[in-house]
Design a protein around this motif. Structure first.
Motif, PDB file in Angstrom:
ATOM      1  N   SER A  93      65.031   0.168  90.319  1.00  0.00           N
ATOM      2  CA  SER A  93      65.167  -1.041  91.136  1.00  0.00           C
ATOM      3  C   SER A  93      63.864  -1.812  91.276  1.00  0.00           C
ATOM      4  CB  SER A  93      65.691  -0.668  92.526  1.00  0.00           C
ATOM      5  OG  SER A  93      64.798   0.247  93.154  1.00  0.00           O
ATOM      6  N   LYS A  94      62.729  -1.134  91.390  1.00  0.00           N
ATOM      7  CA  LYS A  94      61.487  -1.874  91.586  1.00  0.00           C
ATOM      8  C   LYS A  94      61.131  -2.696  90.342  1.00  0.00           C
ATOM      9  CE  LYS A  94      58.364   2.013  90.491  1.00  0.00           C
ATOM     10  NZ  LYS A  94      57.279   2.857  91.042  1.00  0.00           N
ATOM     11  N   LEU A  95      61.506  -2.164  89.170  1.00  0.00           N
ATOM     12  CA  LEU A  95      61.267  -2.935  87.969  1.00  0.00           C
ATOM     13  C   LEU A  95      62.251  -4.096  87.856  1.00  0.00           C
ATOM     14  CD1 LEU A  95      60.433  -0.183  85.325  1.00  0.00           C
ATOM     15  CD2 LEU A  95      58.881  -1.699  86.533  1.00  0.00           C
ATOM     16  N   GLN A  96      63.442  -3.907  88.355  1.00  0.00           N
ATOM     17  CA  GLN A  96      64.403  -4.998  88.396  1.00  0.00           C
ATOM     18  C   GLN A  96      63.904  -6.104  89.332  1.00  0.00           C
ATOM     19  OE1 GLN A  96      68.195  -3.351  89.413  1.00  0.00           O
ATOM     20  NE2 GLN A  96      68.452  -2.326  87.433  1.00  0.00           N
ATOM     21  N   LYS A  97      63.336  -5.703  90.467  1.00  0.00           N
ATOM     22  CA  LYS A  97      62.754  -6.690  91.379  1.00  0.00           C
ATOM     23  C   LYS A  97      61.582  -7.390  90.708  1.00  0.00           C
ATOM     24  CE  LYS A  97      63.959  -4.292  95.686  1.00  0.00           C
ATOM     25  NZ  LYS A  97      63.410  -3.613  96.871  1.00  0.00           N
ATOM     26  N   PHE A  98      60.787  -6.609  89.995  1.00  0.00           N
ATOM     27  CA  PHE A  98      59.645  -7.168  89.285  1.00  0.00           C
ATOM     28  C   PHE A  98      60.119  -8.248  88.305  1.00  0.00           C
ATOM     29  CE2 PHE A  98      56.946  -7.285  85.555  1.00  0.00           C
ATOM     30  CZ  PHE A  98      55.676  -7.377  86.089  1.00  0.00           C
ATOM     31  N   GLU A 103      48.958 -14.333  83.093  1.00  0.00           N
ATOM     32  CA  GLU A 103      50.098 -13.411  83.027  1.00  0.00           C
ATOM     33  C   GLU A 103      49.716 -12.041  83.600  1.00  0.00           C
ATOM     34  OE1 GLU A 103      52.089 -11.873  79.239  1.00  0.00           O
ATOM     35  OE2 GLU A 103      53.376 -13.556  79.829  1.00  0.00           O
ATOM     36  N   LYS A 104      48.503 -11.586  83.305  1.00  0.00           N
ATOM     37  CA  LYS A 104      48.053 -10.314  83.867  1.00  0.00           C
ATOM     38  C   LYS A 104      47.915 -10.404  85.384  1.00  0.00           C
ATOM     39  CE  LYS A 104      45.716  -8.254  79.893  1.00  0.00           C
ATOM     40  NZ  LYS A 104      44.469  -7.625  79.396  1.00  0.00           N
ATOM     41  N   LYS A 105      47.389 -11.543  85.847  1.00  0.00           N
ATOM     42  CA  LYS A 105      47.274 -11.745  87.293  1.00  0.00           C
ATOM     43  C   LYS A 105      48.650 -11.745  87.939  1.00  0.00           C
ATOM     44  CE  LYS A 105      44.700 -12.815  90.906  1.00  0.00           C
ATOM     45  NZ  LYS A 105      43.679 -11.892  91.423  1.00  0.00           N
ATOM     46  N   GLU A 106      49.589 -12.380  87.282  1.00  0.00           N
ATOM     47  CA  GLU A 106      50.960 -12.437  87.793  1.00  0.00           C
ATOM     48  C   GLU A 106      51.562 -11.032  87.868  1.00  0.00           C
ATOM     49  OE1 GLU A 106      55.180 -14.553  86.447  1.00  0.00           O
ATOM     50  OE2 GLU A 106      53.344 -14.950  85.354  1.00  0.00           O
ATOM     51  N   ILE A 107      51.339 -10.233  86.833  1.00  0.00           N
ATOM     52  CA  ILE A 107      51.860  -8.855  86.814  1.00  0.00           C
ATOM     53  C   ILE A 107      51.261  -8.042  87.954  1.00  0.00           C
ATOM     54  CG2 ILE A 107      51.825  -6.702  85.496  1.00  0.00           C
ATOM     55  CD1 ILE A 107      51.982  -8.426  82.955  1.00  0.00           C
ATOM     56  N   GLU A 108      49.969  -8.209  88.161  1.00  0.00           N
ATOM     57  CA  GLU A 108      49.283  -7.455  89.218  1.00  0.00           C
ATOM     58  C   GLU A 108      49.833  -7.800  90.595  1.00  0.00           C
ATOM     59  OE1 GLU A 108      44.818  -7.193  91.188  1.00  0.00           O
ATOM     60  OE2 GLU A 108      45.056  -7.964  89.143  1.00  0.00           O
ATOM     61  N   ILE A 109      49.994  -9.082  90.868  1.00  0.00           N
ATOM     62  CA  ILE A 109      50.472  -9.522  92.183  1.00  0.00           C
ATOM     63  C   ILE A 109      51.910  -9.059  92.417  1.00  0.00           C
ATOM     64  CG2 ILE A 109      51.071 -11.544  93.562  1.00  0.00           C
ATOM     65  CD1 ILE A 109      48.703 -12.984  92.176  1.00  0.00           C
ATOM     66  N   ILE A 110      52.770  -9.281  91.441  1.00  0.00           N
ATOM     67  CA  ILE A 110      54.186  -8.914  91.603  1.00  0.00           C
ATOM     68  C   ILE A 110      54.345  -7.405  91.602  1.00  0.00           C
ATOM     69  CG2 ILE A 110      56.467  -9.070  90.543  1.00  0.00           C
ATOM     70  CD1 ILE A 110      55.709 -11.828  89.528  1.00  0.00           C
ATOM     71  N   LYS A 151      52.263  -5.156  92.750  1.00  0.00           N
ATOM     72  CA  LYS A 151      51.921  -4.654  94.084  1.00  0.00           C
ATOM     73  C   LYS A 151      53.010  -4.976  95.092  1.00  0.00           C
ATOM     74  CE  LYS A 151      46.891  -4.763  93.520  1.00  0.00           C
ATOM     75  NZ  LYS A 151      45.620  -5.376  93.989  1.00  0.00           N
ATOM     76  N   LYS A 152      53.614  -6.146  94.936  1.00  0.00           N
ATOM     77  CA  LYS A 152      54.680  -6.564  95.855  1.00  0.00           C
ATOM     78  C   LYS A 152      55.851  -5.585  95.835  1.00  0.00           C
ATOM     79  CE  LYS A 152      57.541  -9.398  98.136  1.00  0.00           C
ATOM     80  NZ  LYS A 152      57.382  -9.819  99.539  1.00  0.00           N
TER      81      LYS A 152
END
Length: 422
Positions: A142-147, A103-110, A112-113
């Motif tokens: 918006s970036k958190l919505q995209k996240f 989950e942490k890896k997923e948060i990091e990747i998304i 940065k995206k």
């Protein structure tokens, strides 16, 4: 003799033989000793074509590597290495679960995206991501919505997580539906292992450990069983059977909760979960050693209800006890049965009650009724009924009939297996 000419030693222009200075460059046509050397020409430094090629190749490599890096960086990233699949429980009914810091890896990747800062990513890693997603979707920039959109689009599932056996294969799938989701879609197969060995049991062994028994009296019997372990019926009803008779057949079934609980403890049911039992051991009627004491007390109750009065306008009652009957359950005035207390029974007696008006000398005008009285909620201790403990709550008074047979018929209509006591 032809005119002779000479060439300028400096620029090479043809001049007359007698010319002292060049008509073109104006330099002296005389060649000094020091000038006897051939005229020097300034050498041009040759161009190093090999070096140019190397430099060009380096630039091309840099551009290619940069392009490759940009391409790779734009590709979905794997979180598979951060996912762990754990197996637990017993063989043939083991379970699989997903763990790890994916989950942490997923948060990091998304993160940065969508352009989050390191502090924003860290904040999300330290919080409850699933709990915060609805809030992020509705109330954040918006970036958190995209996240949130990318996180919700990412699914991590196992092909099977229950009833597993050692050696079985399960597949972990990481899937997305959005084309630009930065999480890579992947699958990986795992072999189930390290499950403990399970044991088996049958309904017969369960019945030995916790027997189903029959209590009470024939035609009025009841069944005793652990309702956490079994269900018992003799028809389509969900309730336990009542008014059982010796020789009757009932169906016993292990409950789903019991079977599930046994599986959790590594015990697997082998064979059928149901078994048919034959009712047995029900007593036809009790042997009441102090029956006369009980009936004498009944007599007292009846006579109290039909007490004679004196005087010309009084009534004289003659009470005669007839036959007594055993009923293997608790009787009521409405013919109902109560099985709240297994093993309780009733004794009902028919009494002939003759009413005579004192002022009437003709006995042919007497009124005769056949009334039922008795006691209910009776139990035996060492073959005796504790008469002294009986209260008004134990008393039973039925209706009045026109004949003894009518009274007996009514009793048997309400309790078909009422048995005459000797």
């Amino acid at each position: 003799m032809e005119n002779q000419s000479k060439f300028c030693p400096h620029c090479g222009t043809e001049n007359k033989a007698e010319a002292t200075f060049c008509a073109n460059c104006g330099q002296s046509m005389t060649i000094n000793q020091a000038d006897n050397k051939e005229p020097e020409t300034k050498e041009k430094r040759p161009v190093n074509k090999k070096m140019i090629g190397i430099i060009g190749a380096i630039v091309a490599v840099i551009l290619i590597v940069g392009g490759i890096f940009a391409y790779i960086n734009a590709q979905p990233k794997s979180i598979l290495g951060s996912v762990k699949v754990n197996f637990s429980g017993y063989n043939s009914q083991g379970t699989a679960s997903i763990s790890g810091n994916y989950e942490k890896k997923e948060i990091e990747i998304i993160g940065k995206k969508v352009g989050m800062s390191s502090s924003e990513i860290k904040s999300l890693e330290n919080g409850n991501l699933n709990a915060n997603l609805p809030y992020l979707t509705k109330n954040s920039p918006s970036k958190l919505q995209k996240f949130a959109k990318y996180v919700e689009d990412t699914r991590i599932n196992l092909s099977q997580s229950q009833n597993l056996s050692n050696g079985q294969k399960v597949t972990l799938k990481i899937t997305t539906t959005l084309k630009d989701n930065p999480i890579k879609q992947e699958t990986k197969k795992y072999t189930v292992k390290s499950l403990e060995k399970a044991t088996t049991y049958t309904i017969e062994t369960a019945l030995k450990e916790n027997p189903v028994t029959f209590t009470g009296f024939n035609h009025f019997g009841s069944v005793k069983f652990d309702d956490d372990e079994f269900t018992v019926n003799n028809d389509d009803s969900d309730s336990a059977p009542a008014d059982l008779t010796n020789g009757e057949r009932v169906t016993v079934q292990l409950s789903e909760n019991y079977i599930s609980g046994q599986k959790d403890n590594g015990k697997i049911l082998s064979g059928s979960a149901t078994k048919t039992l034959t009712v047995s051991g029900l007593t036809n009627s009790p042997k009441i050693s102090n029956l006369n004491d009980l009936l004498t007390q009944e007599d007292t109750v009846v006579r109290a209800d039909n007490e004679s009065t004196t005087g010309d306008f009084g009534t004289t009652y003659t009470v005669t006890r007839l036959d007594s009957y055993f009923v293997g359950t608790n009787v009521s005035e409405w013919g109902d049965t109560s099985d709240d207390e297994n093993g309780e029974f009733s004794v009902v007696t028919i009494y002939k009650v003759v009413s005579h008006f004192n002022d009437d000398t003709d006995t042919s005008n007497d009124t005769t009724g056949y009334d039922t009285y008795g006691y209910t909620g009776l139990t035996l201790t060492d073959g005796k009924v504790d008469v002294s403990r009986l209260t008004d709550d134990n008393k039973y008074e039925g209706g009045s009939s026109s004949s003894e047979q009518a009274a007996v018929d009514q009793l048997k209509s309400d309790y078909s297996s009422a048995t005459k006591l000797d």
